[in-house]
Design a protein around this motif. Structure first.
Motif, short mmCIF file in Angstrom:
data_model
loop_
_atom_site.label_atom_id
_atom_site.label_comp_id
_atom_site.label_asym_id
_atom_site.label_seq_id
_atom_site.Cartn_x
_atom_site.Cartn_y
_atom_site.Cartn_z
N THR A 71 0.89 -1.46 -0.22
CA THR A 71 0.21 -0.05 0.01
C THR A 71 0.79 1.17 -0.04
OG1 THR A 71 -0.18 0.00 2.49
CG2 THR A 71 -1.94 -1.10 1.20
N VAL A 173 -3.52 1.92 6.29
CA VAL A 173 -4.64 2.65 5.77
C VAL A 173 -4.38 4.22 5.90
CG1 VAL A 173 -7.11 3.22 5.68
CG2 VAL A 173 -6.20 0.75 5.60
N ALA A 174 -4.05 4.61 7.18
CA ALA A 174 -3.66 5.93 7.49
C ALA A 174 -2.71 6.47 6.46
CB ALA A 174 -3.50 6.35 8.77
N LEU A 176 -1.68 4.95 3.75
CA LEU A 176 -2.05 5.19 2.19
C LEU A 176 -2.68 6.24 1.86
CD1 LEU A 176 -3.90 2.08 0.73
CD2 LEU A 176 -4.87 4.28 0.89
N GLU A 177 -3.66 6.58 2.59
CA GLU A 177 -4.47 8.17 2.33
C GLU A 177 -3.75 9.40 2.36
OE1 GLU A 177 -8.17 8.04 4.68
OE2 GLU A 177 -9.09 6.10 3.66
N ALA A 178 -2.79 9.23 3.12
CA ALA A 178 -1.85 10.28 3.30
C ALA A 178 -0.80 10.42 2.18
CB ALA A 178 -0.91 10.39 4.65
N ARG A 179 -0.55 9.17 1.48
CA ARG A 179 0.52 9.41 0.10
C ARG A 179 -0.35 9.58 -1.05
NH1 ARG A 179 5.17 7.43 1.98
NH2 ARG A 179 5.43 6.18 3.93
N GLY A 180 -1.74 9.39 -0.90
CA GLY A 180 -2.73 9.47 -1.93
C GLY A 180 -2.53 8.26 -2.86
N SER A 182 -3.35 5.28 -5.06
CA SER A 182 -4.34 5.11 -5.98
C SER A 182 -4.43 3.61 -6.16
CB SER A 182 -4.39 5.85 -7.19
OG SER A 182 -2.97 5.15 -7.88
#
Length: 326
Positions: A71, A173-174, A176-180, A182
């Protein structure tokens, strides 16, 4: 061995699930400043995340490392026992170490702490004891303590390993979202799987081109179009004008509807019975998009056109099946 009824089995299983569910719910209050510091430390990491842990904690650590790696956070697992016998050389000052121990005092993990500290790699701990050696030495301690193990003896790691795994997923997950990160990024990490094929394979990679495209020009008789359908074997033929621009498509379904009307196949021009303004797709679109269109429109083939509407290829459901998109 004590005999148990099916009811006893069910009761035991439900009790275990409830205990582990409560352990997971308790984690919500632990997403605190330590969790934020752990995320910030990993985001600032110029190397990789190295996860370590003994026994069941090691098994969970392996999974956490794999999840991070897939991720967007480069990561791998190092066994603490092996680290003491050479594998510590896999860790550099540019890395971040996540050490997992329910007690926080596991000897094999504690033994390598001074060496990790000496090389300057930031340490994040995941423990069930915030007052432990491991927790005190860490820049951030992710609290995964549980009130009770699902094991009635309180011996087998059950709730504690579940809580640790969920905390690891929350961390991944945190990040993953912080890195954008996709879905396409995920697919690049999984090119051999069905997900990778769905997210990476373009229409251009599997479409029929050149002489393989079933195509007739306007003015061709219906019988001539049927010969083209038979020759190319895609269950349809495209119809183009004199400039090569797509003007229609004629499929097996169109043929059945045409025959119901008792049309003379030898004297009827294809443009009289073809479907105009049908669905098309561009070559640079995902093959999965072609599948979605076919399923939505209940059709089995699509012409492929460029920006000017010129026919450049054709694709059907069998192509998607062979490519593993379905």
């Amino acid at each position: 061995m004590t005999e148990q009824t099916s009811h006893d089995f069910r009761t035991s299983a439900l009790r275990a699930i409830r205990i582990e569910r409560d352990a997971i719910e308790a984690l919500e209050a632990r997403i605190d400043d330590h969790f934020l510091r752990a995320c910030e430390t990993i985001m600032a990491c110029k190397g990789r995340v190295v996860v370590t842990g003994m026994g069941k904690s090691g098994h969970i650590g392996n999974k956490i490392a794999a999840t991070l790696a897939s991720t967007g956070t480069p990561s791998f697992f190092v066994h603490p026992g092996e680290a003491s016998h050479g594998d510590l050389g896999m860790i550099t000052s540019q890395d971040v170490v996540i050490a997992i121990s329910n007690s926080g005092n596991t000897s094999e993990v504690v033994t390598i702490l001074p060496l990790i500290k000496r090389m300057g790699a930031p340490l994040i701990s995941m423990t069930g004891n915030p007052d432990s050696v491991l927790a005190r030495e860490a820049v951030a301690n992710l609290d995964v303590r549980v009130d009770a193990e699902a094991c009635p003896l309180g011996l087998a790691p059950t709730s504690s390993t579940t809580a640790t795994l969920v905390m690891g997923d929350a961390l991944a997950v945190a990040l993953l979202e912080a890195r954008g990160f996709s879905a396409e990024d995920f697919a690049f990490s999984h090119p051999g799987g069905s997900l990778g094929r769905r997210l990476l394979l373009k229409v251009s990679g599997i479409m029929h081109t050149g002489e393989q495209i079933p195509v007739v020009t306007e003015g061709t008789t219906l019988s001539g179009a049927l010969l083209e359908i038979s020759r190319k074997g895609l269950g349809m033929t495209t119809v183009v004008d004199a400039k090569g621009n797509l003007t229609g498509i004629f499929t097996d379904g169109d043929l059945r509807r045409t025959l119901d009307r008792s049309v003379d196949i030898h004297n009827t021009a294809i443009e009289e019975v073809m479907t105009r303004h049908g669905k098309t797709i561009a070559a640079d679109h995902l093959a999965a998009e072609a599948l979605n269109i076919m399923e939505e429109m209940k059709i089995n083939a699509l012409p492929v056109t460029d920006e000017q509407g010129t026919l450049v290829g054709a694709i059907n459901m069998h192509d998607l099946l062979r490519a593993g998109v379905i």
